[in-house]
Design a protein around this motif. Structure first.
Motif, PDB file in Angstrom:
ATOM      1  N   ALA A  94       0.829  -1.220   0.000  1.00 48.92           N
ATOM      2  CA  ALA A  94       0.000   0.000   0.000  1.00 48.92           C
ATOM      3  C   ALA A  94       0.863   1.271   0.000  1.00 48.92           C
ATOM      4  O   ALA A  94       0.326   2.380  -0.061  1.00 48.92           O
ATOM      5  CB  ALA A  94      -0.943  -0.010   1.186  1.00 48.92           C
ATOM      6  N   HIS A  97       0.013   3.978  -2.398  1.00 51.09           N
ATOM      7  CA  HIS A  97      -1.067   4.933  -2.081  1.00 51.09           C
ATOM      8  C   HIS A  97      -0.467   6.181  -1.420  1.00 51.09           C
ATOM      9  O   HIS A  97      -0.903   7.303  -1.679  1.00 51.09           O
ATOM     10  CB  HIS A  97      -2.105   4.329  -1.124  1.00 51.09           C
ATOM     11  N   ALA A 127      -9.272   2.609  -0.874  1.00 53.48           N
ATOM     12  CA  ALA A 127      -8.106   1.811  -1.286  1.00 53.48           C
ATOM     13  C   ALA A 127      -8.481   0.727  -2.310  1.00 53.48           C
ATOM     14  O   ALA A 127      -7.738   0.500  -3.266  1.00 53.48           O
ATOM     15  CB  ALA A 127      -7.458   1.189  -0.056  1.00 53.48           C
TER      16      ALA A 127
END
Ligand SMILES: [Zn+2]
Ligand SMILES: [Zn+2]
Length: 302
Positions: A94, A97, A127
């Motif tokens: 992640a 992001h 997400a």
């Protein structure tokens, strides 16, 4: 300058693969875009892309070392002649992001009202939605109702993949049997460069649309189907002294951009591609289909 790191140990052999340099990959692109924007019909667009490349540079410097495949997976990839960081199958951290959000923050002060609305929409996306769009981008499927978000998302994915490919030791990478995908991440080439680096002035390197890795390819051969010299034609804009050409193939009717960096060392394949959309129109009119994606540009969405 880019780091030239030969896979072959011999000093007399040209490098088969050149990794992007985290210190200059995006900042050089930003400089070139600013230069190309001067007096250009698409000057505002190119200035925005320059700001995006600066944001990519800043995000890359902040990004923590990402999770990497274990030694067994890397060995398996090597044994099977597969790219070790295959973009379509590698589980994503992640962290990308975060890279996206840093970039949106950096871009916010430079944008007009329309772009500011787009940045705000992107910032609010959950997400799962970002992951679903990333899967399409990494599959080079740049169409659909979300296409307006793709260039900014692709920019964050580029940052993440440059970080990934430069986090593994160079001997991890090996040339693949196929010449039309990136030996590091398996993505398609954006196009190719002659004179990718001062040390390899006459050689031709294909350049990955995602991670920027460059790999040595035969001159005058089609990057899509491998057809040879007699099937390949060259095009440039009449009267243009720019270093960008297009290489078309009479066999598969595709074309790829070809950057003559040996003629202008300040040129950058991604930047010069964005500034030479007229050349794409010329090739489209001549019946050739673009073979190399520029993930930062979705036609009709600039
Ligand atoms: Zn790549
Ligand atoms: Zn071809």
């Amino acid at each position: 300058m880019q780091a030239t790191i030969p896979i072959a140990a011999s000093a007399s052999q040209p490098p088969t693969l050149i990794l992007p340099s985290p210190a200059s990959h995006f900042s050089q692109r930003a400089q070139r875009l600013e230069q190309l924007a001067q007096g250009h019909a698409l000057g505002d667009f190119l200035q925005f892309m320059a700001a995006l490349a600066r944001a990519q540079h800043a995000a890359l410097q902040q990004l923590a070392p990402p999770g990497l495949p274990d030694a067994a997976s890397l060995e398996r990839a090597r044994a099977h002649g597969m790219p070790p960081l295959a973009a379509q199958s590698l589980p994503r951290d992640a962290a990308w992001h975060s890279a996206l959000h840093w970039m949106l923050d950096a871009l916010a002060p430079t944008t007009n009202a329309a772009s500011a609305a787009l940045l705000a929409e992107l910032r609010a996306l959950p997400a799962e939605r970002l992951e679903a769009m990333a899967a399409r981008i990494l599959d080079t499927d740049l169409s659909g109702p979300d296409a307006r978000y793709y260039p900014l998302l692709a920019a964050a994915l580029q940052v993440y993949w440059v970080k990934l490919v430069t986090s593994l030791p160079l001997p991890t990478y090996a040339p693949l049997d196929v010449h039309n995908i990136c030996p590091a991440c398996g993505c398609l080439p954006l196009g190719s460069v002659i004179g990718a680096h001062a040390d390899v002035s006459g050689l031709r390197y294909a350049q990955c649309a995602l991670c920027g890795t460059q790999w040595n390819v035969t001159r005058a051969s089609c990057l899509a189907c491998g057809a040879g010299e007699d099937r390949v034609g060259y095009h440039s804009i009449e009267g243009s002294k720019g270093p960008m050409q297009a290489e078309s193939c009479d066999e598969c009717h595709s074309y790829f951009k070809l950057l003559r960096r040996d003629q202008d060392a300040s040129a950058d394949l991604t930047a010069d591609d964005l500034a030479s959309l007229t050349l794409d129109m010329l090739l489209d009119d001549a019946g050739f289909a673009r073979g190399g994606p520029n993930l930062l540009f979705v036609p009709g969405e600039s």
